[in-house]
Design an enzyme around this catalytic site. Structure first.
Site: not given
Length: 250
Positions: A142, A146
């Site tokens: 990600h 995040k």
């Protein structure tokens, strides 16, 4: 017309959801909730659920785990369905939302993508067919903003695989401090954070002399936005209960 209260409206996902809703005729956003209350669309933004004055049919939440408690309280007080898309809830929070689902409709999913939920189904089938001879590793990637790791989706995949295993599976998040062979009952979970990666998940089944890999790559946040909107339109018509993507796809 489904009236949506959007929690986390000034975040990245909130803005994508707002843009997607504008393209639809079956729903609209009547108000938003965010710690930053500067409005960017044609709806008011409040700092907390208790300040909301507009009538809504359903809440979509893409915010932060810390907001779950007041959001559940708001939903219960107003008999308002909740689409909970935020990840990173702890065990007690998951139990709390499950308890709330006895009184109001609650849609809870760590990933709102149709493709990811297909990946989960395929992973369960692979685990059943391949059996104990194959080691299972999950890699998720990600963007560098995040916060939680591993991703809620990676845990969804691991939980789904565990549910079809006859053996008791354990999750291994870090191997660097252990000097021992891999246990056959482990599911390894590994996180990568960098750049602007929207979301990538890879499930590896490594067996004797062969490796099978299942993967999904998200190209845009719109797949999660549209999934949450579809869930909201669906949930607004449902009785109390706990729902997930499998109910939406029936």
């Amino acid at each position: 017309m489904t009236r949506i209260l959007l929690c986390g409206c000034n975040g990245k996902m909130g803005r994508v959801i707002a843009a997607c809703v504008k393209e639809r005729e079956d729903c609209k956003i009547v108000a938003g909730i965010d710690i930053r209350t500067d409005p960017f669309g044609d709806f008011p933004v409040y700092a907390s659920p208790s300040e909301v004055q507009e009538e809504a049919d359903v809440v979509i939440d893409f915010s932060h785990p810390a907001l779950l408690s007041p959001l559940l309280q708001f939903g219960l007080e107003h008999k308002l369905p909740l689409v909970l898309c935020t990840t990173g809830y702890n065990h007690d929070q998951v139990n709390a939302l499950k308890q709330a689902s006895h009184k109001i409709p609650v849609f809870y999913s760590g990933n709102m993508s149709l493709g990811i939920n297909l990946l989960i189904g395929l992973s369960k089938k692979a685990a059943q067919v391949l059996g104990e001879d194959f080691d299972i590793e999950i890699i998720e990637k990600h963007h560098n903003q995040k916060i939680d790791a591993p991703s809620g989706t990676a845990l969804m995949i691991a939980d789904a695989i565990s549910s079809v295993e006859d053996r008791q599976m354990t999750y291994m998040y870090d191997r660097h401090s252990q000097r021992k062979k891999r246990d056959k009952n482990e599911i390894g979970l590994h996180s990568v954070r960098g750049g602007t990666i929207v979301g990538e998940h890879e499930v590896i089944f490594a067996g004797p002399h062969e490796v099978i890999t299942l993967s999904h790559s998200a190209q845009s946040k719109e797949i999660f936005a549209n999934g949450s909107i579809n869930a909201a339109v669906f949930l607004a018509k449902q009785p109390a209960g706990l729902y997930d993507m499998s109910d939406l796809l029936k």
